[in-house]
Design a protein around this motif. Structure first.
Motif, PDB file in Angstrom:
ATOM      1  N   GLY A 144     -31.434  24.193  -8.672  1.00 21.29           N
ATOM      2  CA  GLY A 144     -32.804  24.325  -8.197  1.00 21.29           C
ATOM      3  C   GLY A 144     -32.951  25.443  -7.186  1.00 21.29           C
ATOM      4  O   GLY A 144     -33.924  26.211  -7.221  1.00 21.29           O
ATOM      5  N   LYS A 145     -32.002  25.546  -6.279  1.00 19.49           N
ATOM      6  CA  LYS A 145     -32.023  26.629  -5.297  1.00 19.49           C
ATOM      7  C   LYS A 145     -31.772  27.970  -5.965  1.00 19.49           C
ATOM      8  O   LYS A 145     -32.330  28.999  -5.544  1.00 19.49           O
ATOM      9  CB  LYS A 145     -30.987  26.371  -4.207  1.00 19.49           C
ATOM     10  CG  LYS A 145     -31.326  25.185  -3.309  1.00 19.49           C
ATOM     11  CD  LYS A 145     -30.276  25.004  -2.224  1.00 19.49           C
ATOM     12  CE  LYS A 145     -30.629  23.828  -1.320  1.00 19.49           C
ATOM     13  NZ  LYS A 145     -29.604  23.619  -0.257  1.00 19.49           N
ATOM     14  N   ARG A 146     -30.941  27.962  -7.002  1.00 22.46           N
ATOM     15  CA  ARG A 146     -30.706  29.209  -7.731  1.00 22.46           C
ATOM     16  C   ARG A 146     -31.998  29.706  -8.375  1.00 22.46           C
ATOM     17  O   ARG A 146     -32.276  30.906  -8.378  1.00 22.46           O
ATOM     18  CB  ARG A 146     -29.631  29.004  -8.807  1.00 22.46           C
ATOM     19  CG  ARG A 146     -28.221  28.908  -8.256  1.00 22.46           C
ATOM     20  CD  ARG A 146     -27.241  28.610  -9.367  1.00 22.46           C
ATOM     21  NE  ARG A 146     -25.885  28.536  -8.858  1.00 22.46           N
ATOM     22  CZ  ARG A 146     -24.835  28.169  -9.593  1.00 22.46           C
ATOM     23  NH1 ARG A 146     -25.001  27.848 -10.867  1.00 22.46           N
ATOM     24  NH2 ARG A 146     -23.626  28.125  -9.058  1.00 22.46           N
ATOM     25  N   ASP A 147     -32.759  28.784  -8.968  1.00 27.92           N
ATOM     26  CA  ASP A 147     -34.033  29.176  -9.576  1.00 27.92           C
ATOM     27  C   ASP A 147     -34.897  29.931  -8.574  1.00 27.92           C
ATOM     28  O   ASP A 147     -35.432  31.007  -8.869  1.00 27.92           O
ATOM     29  CB  ASP A 147     -34.797  27.937 -10.064  1.00 27.92           C
ATOM     30  CG  ASP A 147     -34.245  27.369 -11.356  1.00 27.92           C
ATOM     31  OD1 ASP A 147     -33.255  27.919 -11.883  1.00 27.92           O
ATOM     32  OD2 ASP A 147     -34.807  26.377 -11.852  1.00 27.92           O
ATOM     33  N   ARG A 148     -35.047  29.373  -7.390  1.00 23.37           N
ATOM     34  CA  ARG A 148     -35.889  30.001  -6.366  1.00 23.37           C
ATOM     35  C   ARG A 148     -35.302  31.342  -5.931  1.00 23.37           C
ATOM     36  O   ARG A 148     -36.048  32.325  -5.759  1.00 23.37           O
ATOM     37  CB  ARG A 148     -36.038  29.066  -5.164  1.00 23.37           C
ATOM     38  CG  ARG A 148     -36.885  27.824  -5.459  1.00 23.37           C
ATOM     39  CD  ARG A 148     -37.215  27.073  -4.183  1.00 23.37           C
ATOM     40  NE  ARG A 148     -36.030  26.506  -3.553  1.00 23.37           N
ATOM     41  CZ  ARG A 148     -35.505  25.330  -3.864  1.00 23.37           C
ATOM     42  NH1 ARG A 148     -36.035  24.590  -4.830  1.00 23.37           N
ATOM     43  NH2 ARG A 148     -34.431  24.869  -3.227  1.00 23.37           N
ATOM     44  N   TRP A 149     -33.994  31.376  -5.738  1.00 24.54           N
ATOM     45  CA  TRP A 149     -33.324  32.615  -5.311  1.00 24.54           C
ATOM     46  C   TRP A 149     -33.564  33.730  -6.328  1.00 24.54           C
ATOM     47  O   TRP A 149     -33.854  34.872  -5.958  1.00 24.54           O
ATOM     48  CB  TRP A 149     -31.836  32.335  -5.159  1.00 24.54           C
ATOM     49  CG  TRP A 149     -31.023  33.421  -4.533  1.00 24.54           C
ATOM     50  CD1 TRP A 149     -30.725  33.580  -3.214  1.00 24.54           C
ATOM     51  CD2 TRP A 149     -30.372  34.514  -5.213  1.00 24.54           C
ATOM     52  NE1 TRP A 149     -29.930  34.676  -3.022  1.00 24.54           N
ATOM     53  CE2 TRP A 149     -29.696  35.282  -4.236  1.00 24.54           C
ATOM     54  CE3 TRP A 149     -30.296  34.907  -6.548  1.00 24.54           C
ATOM     55  CZ2 TRP A 149     -28.957  36.412  -4.550  1.00 24.54           C
ATOM     56  CZ3 TRP A 149     -29.558  36.045  -6.868  1.00 24.54           C
ATOM     57  CH2 TRP A 149     -28.908  36.786  -5.873  1.00 24.54           C
ATOM     58  N   ILE A 150     -33.455  33.403  -7.611  1.00 22.91           N
ATOM     59  CA  ILE A 150     -33.639  34.395  -8.680  1.00 22.91           C
ATOM     60  C   ILE A 150     -35.087  34.857  -8.750  1.00 22.91           C
ATOM     61  O   ILE A 150     -35.376  36.060  -8.808  1.00 22.91           O
ATOM     62  CB  ILE A 150     -33.177  33.804 -10.026  1.00 22.91           C
ATOM     63  CG1 ILE A 150     -31.649  33.644 -10.029  1.00 22.91           C
ATOM     64  CG2 ILE A 150     -33.627  34.684 -11.197  1.00 22.91           C
ATOM     65  CD1 ILE A 150     -31.124  32.779 -11.158  1.00 22.91           C
TER      66      ILE A 150
END
Length: 324
Positions: free
Chosen positions: A13-19
């Motif tokens: 989930g945090k990766r989604d936002r980071w990307i």
């Protein structure tokens, strides 16, 4: 620098936002028209070269936020109304010369009902049913009975293209594809049981692979894995910067695009196996040119090797010692 540093999140989930936070602006597209359409040539695996109509459909963005993806730039933020995708296909086919095969690529998954309405499947099949081979793309977790049902509407063969990306399990996880190697194998087996063909996309030097030697090694292992899963075609895609996320990783030392010689070596490895068709993706190859003196000749060599499925002698360049 280690892969455990928090600059790139561990949680999906945090990766989604980071990307997403690192993305540049998306392009304006027309829901009534495909993004692009053109004719290509491709070997058929029986010693012939066939014409292929390629249509890049306009539809909703893929729900996955893959680290390396830039296809979202030509997608919509909303679902399409039923009838729009068949309209796009008809628009393209009425303007393209006759071809034996057709690719319907939609920057995501053809069998994602949020991208391609299921109600449109009969109309789409009617438009392309006479082609010898129809190629669509799909995430492995969306490979299901809809694939077989759509194939049953065609006169020719359905081929499903799936992104394996890499057989390196840890890096596959970091790509944020939300799948495992076993997920890919299960989807491949499902396609095989339904007598559907498999095309596989493999990244050459994905992020977190830091040397050209390691890139060649893992591309080779990925090619092996794809053919073990029953692939008819393997396409090698040099990993391209420019989507925001990869540019951030490049500044941190975790990503650099492959050299042209690395793509050449990976294609040669695959061709030597003789287990199926292996193609180098040459779109925007100029990004990897390296040397002005030998680039044109090396690109032409890759084009010929794609079509002939045989290895040619390397090109010697006094300036850069490029080629074999």
């Amino acid at each position: 620098m280690t892969l455990d540093e928090p600059a790139y999140p561990r949680e999906s989930g945090k990766r989604d936002r980071w990307i997403v936070e690192r993305r540049p602006r998306r392009n304006k597209v027309d829901s009534n028209r495909p993004n692009a359409f053109f004719t290509e040539r491709e070997p058929d695996g029986r010693g012939d070269v066939v014409s292929q109509a390629t249509i890049l459909l306009t539809n909703r963005e893929c729900p996955w936020r893959c680290l390396m993806c830039d296809l979202w730039r030509n997608t919509l933020t909303e679902r399409l109304a039923a009838g729009r995708v068949p309209q796009q296909i008809d628009h393209a086919l009425s303007r393209l010369p006759a071809a034996r095969q057709v690719k319907l690529y939609n920057s995501g998954s053809f069998f994602d009902p949020g991208a391609i309405p299921v109600a449109d499947h009969p109309s789409i099949a009617e438009l392309v049913k006479s082609f010898e081979r129809v190629v669509v793309e799909c995430h492995p977790t969306l490979v299901n009975r809809r694939c077989v049902e759509f194939a049953g509407r065609l006169d020719g063969r359905l081929e499903v293209a799936m992104g394996l990306e890499t057989a390196h399990p840890e890096i596959l996880d970091r790509l944020n594809k939300r799948m495992t190697l076993e997920d890919f194998r299960r989807a491949s087996a499902f396609l095989g049981a339904g007598e559907l063909s498999l095309r596989v996309f493999i990244l050459v030097k994905p992020p977190f692979i830091t040397s050209e030697e390691e890139a060649i090694h893992w591309a080779g292992r990925s090619i092996d894995y794809a053919f073990d899963c029953g692939a008819r075609v393997v396409t090698l895609i040099p990993t391209r910067p420019g989507n925001g996320a990869l540019d951030t990783l490049a500044r941190q030392g975790w990503f650099a695009p492959p050299r042209l010689a690395t793509l050449e070596a990976c294609l040669q490895y695959g061709l030597r196996l003789g287990r199926g068709l292996v193609l180098a993706d040459l779109w925007d190859l100029e990004r990897f040119r390296g040397c002005e003196d030998c680039f044109a000749g090396r690109k032409a060599r890759l084009e010929r090797m794609n079509l002939s499925q045989s290895i040619e002698g390397g090109i010697h360049c006094p300036r850069c010692s490029g080629g074999e």
